[in-house]
Motif scaffolding. Structure first.
Motif, mmCIF file in Angstrom:
data_model
loop_
_atom_site.group_PDB
_atom_site.id
_atom_site.type_symbol
_atom_site.label_atom_id
_atom_site.label_comp_id
_atom_site.label_asym_id
_atom_site.label_seq_id
_atom_site.Cartn_x
_atom_site.Cartn_y
_atom_site.Cartn_z
ATOM 1 N N VAL B 125 43.238 43.637 32.212
ATOM 2 C CA VAL B 125 44.627 43.549 32.650
ATOM 3 C C VAL B 125 45.017 42.094 32.891
ATOM 4 C CG1 VAL B 125 46.271 44.399 34.338
ATOM 5 C CG2 VAL B 125 44.252 45.736 33.811
ATOM 6 N N TYR B 126 44.042 41.313 33.422
ATOM 7 C CA TYR B 126 44.366 39.914 33.728
ATOM 8 C C TYR B 126 44.720 39.132 32.475
ATOM 9 C CZ TYR B 126 42.309 41.086 38.187
ATOM 10 O OH TYR B 126 42.046 41.673 39.372
ATOM 11 N N ASP B 127 44.022 39.442 31.380
ATOM 12 C CA ASP B 127 44.333 38.738 30.134
ATOM 13 C C ASP B 127 45.786 38.959 29.754
ATOM 14 O OD1 ASP B 127 41.785 37.689 29.717
ATOM 15 O OD2 ASP B 127 41.084 39.607 28.910
ATOM 16 N N ILE B 128 46.236 40.203 29.901
ATOM 17 C CA ILE B 128 47.617 40.521 29.534
ATOM 18 C C ILE B 128 48.572 39.819 30.504
ATOM 19 C CG2 ILE B 128 49.284 42.364 29.147
ATOM 20 C CD1 ILE B 128 46.962 42.472 27.220
ATOM 21 N N ASP B 129 48.224 39.882 31.802
ATOM 22 C CA ASP B 129 49.063 39.193 32.787
ATOM 23 C C ASP B 129 49.199 37.719 32.432
ATOM 24 O OD1 ASP B 129 49.408 41.492 34.185
ATOM 25 O OD2 ASP B 129 47.783 41.108 35.618
ATOM 26 N N ARG B 130 48.089 37.124 32.023
ATOM 27 C CA ARG B 130 48.107 35.702 31.676
ATOM 28 C C ARG B 130 49.012 35.448 30.466
ATOM 29 N NH1 ARG B 130 42.226 35.397 31.337
ATOM 30 N NH2 ARG B 130 41.772 35.989 33.483
#
Lengths: 629, 412, 168
Positions: B125-130
Motif C-alpha cells: 500500500v505504501y508504494d501506491i501511496d508514494r
C-alpha cells in the motif's frame, strides 16, 4: 420511460441509413405497443397504392409492452406490413424469445424501409446495428442459415426467411428461430423483397418497470388466474391439439380443400393420443406457464429422424386433413415449412387447391410434372418444394389461391380465400360462431386468430343456422368470471336462452385479442378465458407508471383496430370483399350452406356495434372522433 | 499447539484462518514485517486508479483476536530450528510448528539511476501511496507481466502518459501466445498506452530525480519509472536457518508444503512447488495459489495428510473492460508433436485451447471469459476432451451437469 | 447445519425463463438476463433446458480464489455469501466457478451468486411446472447427480466439486 425500451430502430436498406426514433409518450399511451404501434406507423408511412413487394412498403416489428415481465405468456411480438397476399394490412404474431431479446437490445420496435441492392442481414447489438452482407446464407434454407448465423453470433436470437421468402412466394413466412414463425399474410415475401435475409439480435440492456414489486405480485395473480381456467390442464398436456377432435365431430373441418367436413379416421389421425405417441417434451415460450408446444419426434418409418416443434392444430389440420396426409407426413411437413420459410396454413390450402384442380381435370400431369392426389405425401412435398423455389407450376401457385385461380378457367370455384388470404382450418358451414364471422371481419383477411369468443364453447354445435347467436354453453360462474364491463356482458350474453350475440361478442373479442397483441401476451384459451383488461390495466400501470384504466386500454386497442381498417380502406378494400368463398355459399356441406343474406345481416350488425357505416363498413366520423384518430 | 506464522499476507492469514477452523485449541501468532493490517495486494491497481477507496483494501478477517496474536511491524530476525524458536524484536518465541509465508519483493535491477527519487515498485500500500503523492505525469513501466499491464492501465486511466518497456518480443510473454498477446497489445495501444517490445532498460537518468530512461534503442523522457520486471522470493531467513532452497530460488517444499526441516512448513510466494500439469518445479506467485498452499500447509501442521496437487498458472485481468485470461502452459512451452490447438475467434473475442495427449494443457481467452470456469476444472482434473465431448452429446448425462453445455461451443 | 438447496429437474422444465425474470426483478428491480442469478440454458438441439445456479459447494473454489476475501460461508450454515462492500469486481470467482454459476451484476459491477432469497426462493414459487424445488440435500436427485459424476469422472472429481449431497 419505464417499461418500454424507449426507442425504435429505423433501418433504410436503400440508403443503408440506420437511425433510432424516440418512442413518443403519446404514441405509447394511445397505442400501447405491439400491433398498436404497427398500425400507427404503417398508416402514417405507407402511401396508398404502394406495391407490397416494392421499396415503399414498410416492415415493422414491434414488441408487446408487457414483454419482459414475468406475467404468464408475455413474450409476443407483432410484425406488420402491407400484405402481398391481401393488399391490405398484413400482420403476424410470434412468441418465443425474440421479442424479449429485441427489447433487451434497447428497442421497442424495428422499422425496415427501402430495398437493399444485394442480400443483407441485420445485426442488432446493444449499441450498434450493422447491415451485413448475406450472400453466404442467401439461397439456403432457414435451418441451415440459422446454424451458420449462430456459429458467427453466439447466443443470438435470429429471425429470418427461407427460400420461399427469397423467391417472393406471396405466403412466405418469417421464421423465428428454428421452430416458430410469423406465419400468415406473407410477411416473409416482404422481407425477401427487401433482400433482408435475417435479423440477428443480441442484447442485455435492462428493462426497468416503474414498480417491480407490483409487477411481481400481478404476475403471480395472473399465474393463479390462468391456472384456474377450465382449459388449463388440458392445454398444458395437449396444447392446441385439444381442439382438433371437436371440429372433426362438428363436421367443420377443412377436409380436402373444403370438399368434406370430416375424415372417418380423424380421431386416430389427430386426437390427443398422437401427442402421446410423437410428442417428446414440452417447449415453452418466454414466461409461459402453459407450454403448449411439443417437440415431436419420429423414430421409425419413412420420416425417421424428424425432430420438430409440432403437435399444433395448424400444421395438423392444414396437412393431415386439408391435404389429407398421414400424421407422420404432416409432422414432416412442419419441418419442411419451417425450412422453406412458408406459412403452414396457406401452403396447405394452396396444395389442397392444386390437388382438387388436378382431381377435377382443370390441371393435368403435363402442367404439374407429376401426379397429384389427396393423401399423396411425395406429391405434396414435391409441390411444396416447387412453390418455395418457384419452379414449374409452383411459380403460379406461389401467388396464392386468389391470383393462381385466374390462370385457369373455372378454378375460381375452388379457391378458398377471404380477401386473398387462404382460409384455414374451420368451415363455417359446419359450425357458425363468433370465430367464423371473425374470418370475414378480420383485418388481415381469411384468418382465424383475431376473433374468438373468450370462452370458447367446444361442446355444443346445436345452433347451426341461427346466424345472430351462438350457444354460450357455460354456467353462471363462468359468466361471472368473465372480465368484461357489466353492461356489455349482459348485452352480449343471454344466460336465460344460453346464447351469445355474435355481433357484439365479435367486437369485444377482436378488441380483446388486439389488446393481447398490443401488450404482447398469447391468445391461448386459458389466457382468453381469465385475463381481461382489468388486470392488464393494473399491470400496464405498474410496468410503465402511466395511469391507465381498463376502459382506456380497450379503447387503445379499438383505436388500433379502426386505424387498420382505415389502412385497408385506403388501400382499396370495399365492403363486398368481406365475403366467404363461393363454395361456402353454394356447395352443401354436412347438409348446410352458409346463407349469404343472413351473413350480410350479421356483418351489418357488427359494423353497427363498431360504430361503422352499416352500408359500406367504413368507420363513421363520430367513431373516429371518439377514438381520437 | 503453538504455531507461529511469519508473514501477514494472503498465505499467512489463510493459514491462520484454516488452523482456527480446524483446531480451536491452537495458539497462533502472526508476525508481520509491515505495520499495516491485512490488505489485498491484488486490488492495489484499483486503488491506484481510484476505483476503490483506501479502506476497501483492508480485508474482512474472521480471526478470533483472543486466540490469534497478530504482531505487526515485527520483523523476524532469526529462525532457530534446533530450538524450535524464532527471534523477533530481541525476544525468543517458541513454536511447535512454524509456517513461513514471507512472500516476495520486486526486483530492482543493478543499473545506474535506480536509486534516484522517482523509481517505484508495486508491492505494498505504501508504494501506491508514494506514487500518488509523487504525482507523476509521464511514466515508464518496465516489464509487461500482469502487474505491469494493470499498473500501466491504471496510470493511463489517471491521465498519465504511459510507456511500457518489455524485454521480450511480445507483451505478457509468460502468459499469452503471440496472437492473443497481439490482441491485448492492440487494446492497450488503442487506449493510448505506448508499448516498446524487445528493448532492455539500460539507465535511469536525471539529476536529483528521475528524468528519463535509456533503453537499447531509445531515450524516453519521463518523471517516474515503475519497476514491474519480476519479483524475488524472500528466502534469506530460511536460507540462514539452513532450510533447503530450490533451483528456482524459492524455499523447497514437498507436496505437503513441508520444508527440509520437519517442523517447518512454507507457503505463498516464497516457496517453490511443482507445476500441476508438468510436475516440474515451478514458482507460482498468485493470490489463489498462496491461499490454497496455506490451507494445505495449515492442515498438515495439524497432523492431517493433505496433498497439494501442484500450482496452476492462472491469470485473469481486464484490459480496458475486456476480460483476458490465461491458464496453464504456452504453445512454446509444449512439444509440437501431437499438439492440437483449438482457436475460436469472433469480432470481439478470441479463445485458444491447447490440447496434448488427450489433456487440456493451456487456455487463453481475450474478450470473454464465458464458460472458462468449467474448462479450467477439466484442465485441473486432467479429463480428456473426448470425455467432455461424450457428456455434451448425451442429454441424459448433461441433465446432471448442465454447466458443461456452456463449453459446447469450443468443441465444434 | 444443512440448509435447503435449489434443485432443478430438467425433465420437467419447459424453458419458459420465468425463474430468470423474477430473479432479476426481485434482486435488481429490472429485467436483464445477465442479472439473473439462475440461468436456463436453452438447448433445442438436445431437446432440453438446463438450469445453472450456485450449488453452494462445500469447499467452494470461489472462496479460495477471491482476491479480497469477500466470499465466505454464512456462519452456522453452508450458504455461500458475499460481502459486496469489499468486492472489487475482478471477476476471479466467476472464472473459478466450475459450474459457471457466478453472475456479474452489471449495475453494481460486482459478482453475485444465488442467495436463495433468504430462504424463500421466488423462482421456485413462480416455476409453473415445479421443475425447480427447494429441498434438503440428499434426496433422490442429488444422489443421481453424484452417481453420474462418479461414473464419469471417478471419485477425484467429487473431491474438487464437492457435490452437495455427498453425505446424504
Amino acid at each position: 420511460m419505464f417499461g418500454y425500451a424507449g426507442k425504435m430502430l429505423e433501418v433504410d436498406l436503400s440508403t443503408q441509413k440506420i437511425k433510432t426514433r424516440k418512442l413518443e409518450p403519446d404514441l405509447a399511451r394511445d397505442y400501447i405497443g405491439g400491433i398498436g404501434f404497427n398500425a400507427r406507423i404503417l398508416y402514417d408511412e405507407i402511401p396508398a397504392g404502394a406495391d407490397p413487394l416494392g421499396p415503399d412498403n414498410v416492415l415493422v416489428f414491434s414488441v408487446g409492452c408487457l414483454v419482459g415481465t414475468p406475467f404468464p405468456t408475455a413474450s409476443r411480438m407483432e410484425v406488420s406490413a402491407k400484405s402481398p397476399l391481401s393488399d391490405g394490412f398484413g400482420s403476424s404474431n410470434s412468441g418465443a424469445f425474440l421479442g424479449l431479446r429485441l427489447k433487451c437490445a434497447g428497442y421497442d420496435g424495428l422499422i425496415i424501409k427501402g430495398q437493399a441492392q444485394k442480400p443483407v442481414y441485420l445485426l442488432i447489438e446493444e449499441d450498434t446495428t450493422e447491415i451485413k452482407e448475406a450472400s453466404f446464407i442467401w439461397g439456403k434454407d432457414a435451418w441451415e442459415s440459422i446454424d451458420l448465423l449462430k456459429a458467427r453470433h453466439y447466443g443470438a436470437e435470429i429471425m429470418l426467411i427461407g427460400q420461399a421468402g427469397e423467391n417472393l412466394v406471396r405466403f412466405a413466412s418469417i421464421e423465428n428461430g428454428y421452430y416458430d414463425g410469423f406465419g400468415r399474410t406473407g410477411m416473409g415475401a416482404v422481407m425477401g423483397s427487401k433482400k433482408l435475409k435475417a435479423v440477428v439480435v443480441r442484447g442485455s440492456k435492462p428493462i426497468v418497470p416503474a414498480d417491480p414489486q407490483g409487477v411481481l405480485e400481478l404476475s403471480a395473480k395472473g399465474q393463479k388466474l390462468i391456472k384456474s381456467a377450465s382449459s388449463y390442464q388440458a392445454f398444458c398436456a395437449y396444447g392446441t391439439m385439444n381442439a382438433t377432435i371437436p371440429y372433426g365431430g362438428f363436421n367443420a373441418l377443412s377436409v380436402h380443400n373444403y370438399s368434406r367436413g370430416t375424415l372417418p379416421d380423424w380421431k386416430q389421425k389427430a386426437g390427443r393420443q398422437i401427442v402421446d405417441i410423437y410428442g417428446s417434451r414440452h417447449i415453452a415460450c418466454q414466461s409461459c406457464i402453459i407450454a403448449c408446444g411439443h417437440l415431436a419426434e419420429i423414430n421409425e418409418g419413412k420420416y425417421a429422424g424428424t425432430l420438430v416443434k409440432d403437435m399444433e392444430i395448424t400444421p395438423t389440420v392444414s396437412y393431415s386433413s386439408n391435404v389429407g396426409l398421414s400424421t407422420e407426413a404432416s409432422i414432416k411437413s412442419s419441418e419442411l415449412c419451417q425450412r422453406y420459410g412458408i406459412d403452414m396454413s396457406s401452403s396447405g390450402s394452396v396444395i389442397a387447391f392444386a390437388m382438387e384442380l388436378y382431381q377435377k381435370g382443370i390441371i393435368n400431369k403435363d402442367d404439374v410434372g407429376y401426379e397429384l392426389a389427396f393423401g399423396d405425401d411425395d406429391a405434396a412435398f414435391a409441390l411444396l418444394r416447387d412453390i418455395s423455389l418457384r419452379q414449374g407450376i409452383g411459380d403460379i401457385l406461389a401467388e396464392g389461391v386468389k391470383r393462381a385461380a385466374e390462370h385457369w378457367p373455372g378454378a375460381d370455384d375452388y379457391a378458398i380465400h377471404v380477401k386473398g388470404v387462404e382460409v384455414p382450418m374451420i368451415d363455417p358451414r359446419g359450425r357458425w360462431s363468433t370465430w367464423t364471422l371473425g374470418m370475414l371481419t378480420n383485418i388481415r383477411g381469411g384468418d382465424h386468430l383475431r376473433c374468438r369468443n373468450p370462452v370458447e364453447n367446444l361442446r355444443y354445435n346445436e345452433n347451426l343456422h341461427y346466424y345472430q347467436k351462438e350457444r354460450f354453453g357455460f354456467k353462471k360462474p363462468m359468466y361471472d368470471r368473465l372480465d368484461m364491463p357489466e353492461n356489455l356482458k349482459s348485452a352480449a350474453i343471454d344466460l336465460e336462452s344460453d346464447t351469445v350475440d355474435i355481433a357484439i361478442m365479435s367486437k369485444w373479442a377482436e378488441d380483446l385479442i388486439n389488446l393481447y397483441n398490443s401488450v404482447g401476451i398469447c391468445i391461448r384459451p386459458p389466457v382468453m378465458e381469465t385475463i381481461g383488461p382489468t388486470i392488464l390495466a393494473e399491470l400496464y400501470t405498474c410496468m410503465t407508471g402511466i395511469p391507465m384504466s381498463p376502459d382506456e386500454l380497450m379503447m387503445g386497442s379499438e383505436r388500433a383496430w379502426n386505424l387498420m381498417k382505415l389502412f385497408n380502406i385506403r388501400h382499396g378494400e370495399v365492403a363486398s370483399d368481406s365475403k366467404f368463398p363461393r363454395r361456402f355459399y353454394r356447395e352443401l356441406q354436412s347438409g348446410n350452406i352458409v346463407d349469404e343474406d343472413k351473413v350480410q345481416a350479421v356483418l351489418e350488425q357488427y359494423w353497427q356495434a363498431r360504430g361503422w357505416d352499416s352500408g359500406t363498413g367504413h368507420p363513421l366520423p363520430e367513431t373516429e372522433k371518439r377514438l381520437g384518430i | 499447539m503453538r504455531i507461529i506464522i511469519i508473514g501477514n499476507g494472503a498465505a499467512g492469514n489463510q493459514a491462520a484462518q484454516t488452523i482456527q477452523n480446524y483446531d480451536p485449541e491452537a495458539e497462533i501468532t502472526i508476525l508481520g514485517a509491515e505495520s499495516i493490517p491485512f490488505y489485498s495486494a491484488c486490488a492495489l491497481p484499483d486503488y491506484l486508479v481510484g476505483w476503490i477507496k483506501r479502506d476497501q483494501l483492508f480485508l474482512r478477517s474472521s480471526l478470533d483476536r483472543h486466540r490469534v496474536e497478530i504482531c505487526l511491524g515485527q520483523a523476524v530476525e532469526d529462525i532457530k530450528p534446533d530450538r524450535q524458536a524464532v527471534s523477533a524484536g530481541g525476544k525468543l518465541l517458541f513454536y511447535d510448528r512454524l509456517i513461513i509465508a514471507s512472500g516476495s519483493r520486486p526486483i530492482l535491477p543493478n543499473i545506474p539511476g535506480t536509486e534516484l527519487p522517482g523509481n517505484f515498485v508495486i508491492k505494498s500500500v505504501y508504494d501506491i501511496d508514494r506514487i500518488l503523492s509523487y504525482n507523476p505525469r509521464r511514466i515508464a513501466v518496465i516489464g509487461s507481466g500482469n502487474i505491469g499491464i494493470e499498473v500501466a492501465e491504471a496510470l493511463a486511466s489517471r491521465g498519465c502518459q504511459v510507456s511500457i518497456i518489455e524485454m521480450m518480443s511480445r507483451i505478457m510473454p509468460r502468459l499469452f501466445d503471440e496472437q492473443p498477446a497481439m490482441l491485448i497489445r492492440n487494446i492497450l495501444e488503442e487506449n493510448g498506452v505506448e508499448i516498446h517490445t524487445g528493448e532492455k532498460a539500460r539507465e535511469v537518468i536525471g539529476k536529483n530525480r528521475a528524468e528519463g530512461l535509456i533503453t537499447d534503442c531509445r531515450r524516453i523522457s519521463c518523471d517516474a519509472v515503475i519497476w514491474a520486471a519480476g519479483v524475488r522470493q524472500n528466502t534469506e531467513l530460511a536460507r540462514a536457518a539452513g532450510i533447503e532452497i530450490g533451483g528456482l530460488g524459492g524455499i523447497k517444499v514437498d507436496l505437503q508444503m513441508k520444508t527440509s526441516h520437519p517442523a517447518i512448513y512454507a507457503c505463498g510466494d516464497c516457496v517453490e512447488t511443482s507445476d500441476l500439469l508438468t510436475g516440474k518445479p515451478a514458482l507460482c506467485l498468485l493470490w489463489s495459489c498462496a491461499k490454497a498452499q496455506a490451507e494445505v500447509a495449515a492442515r498438515n501442521c495439524l497432523g492431517e495428510e493433505i496433498i497439494y496437487p501442484g500450482a496452476l498458472k492462472l491469470i485473469a485481468e481486464e484490459a480496458y473492460g475486456k476480460p483476458c485470461m490465461a491458464a496453464g502452459l504456452l504453445e512454446e512451452e509444449l512439444d509440437r508433436t501431437g499438439l492440437k490447438i483449438i482457436e475460436k475467434e469472433t469480432e470481439n473475442t478470441y479463445h485458444r485451447i491447447l490440447i496434448k495427449n488427450e489433456r487440456i494443457m493451456g487456455i487463453q481467452a481475450v474478450g470473454s471469459m464465458e464458460a472458462m470456469g468449467p474448462l479450467l476444472y477439466f484442465m485441473k482434473k486432467m479429463i480428456a476432451p473426448s470425455e467432455i465431448k461424450r457428456i455434451i452429446n448425451s442429454p441424459a448425462l448433461l441433465k446432471n451437469m448442465p454447466w458443461m453445455l456452456a463449453i459446447d461451443k469450443y468443441w465444434q | 447445519m444443512k440448509q435447503k438447496r435449489l434443485y432443478h429437474n430438467a425433465s420437467l422444465c419447459d424453458g419458459c425463463g420465468l425463474c430468470q425474470l423474477v430473479c432479476a426483478l426481485e434482486h435488481c428491480g429490472q429485467w436483464n438476463h445477465y442479472q439473473s442469478r439462475i440461468k436456463i440454458v436453452n438447448d433445442m438441439e438436445r431437446e432440453a433446458f438446463y438450469a445453472v445456479c450456485c450449488t453452494q459447494c462445500e469447499e467452494a473454489p470461489c472462496i479460495l480464489t477471491c482476491l479480497m476475501n469477500t466470499i465466505y460461508k454464512q456462519p452456522g450454515s453452508d450458504i455461500t455469501v458475499r460481502d459486496l462492500y469489499h468486492c472489487i469486481g475482478c471477476r476471479a470467482c466467476e472464472l473459478a466457478c466450475p459450474f459457471d454459476a457466478a453472475v456479474f451484476d452489471v449495475i453494481q459491477e460486482k459478482v453475485v451468486n444465488c442467495d436463495l432469497c433468504g430462504g424463500r426462493p421466488l423462482c421456485v414459487e413462480y416455476c409453473p411446472n415445479h421443475a425447480l424445488t427447494y429441498d434438503y440435500p440428499g434426496d433422490q436427485a442429488d444422489k443421481k447427480r453424484n452417481q453420474a459424476a462418479l461414473q464419469r469422472f471417478g471419485t477425484s472429481l467429487l473431491e474438487v466439486f464437492k457435490f452437495s449431497g455427498k453425505e446424504g
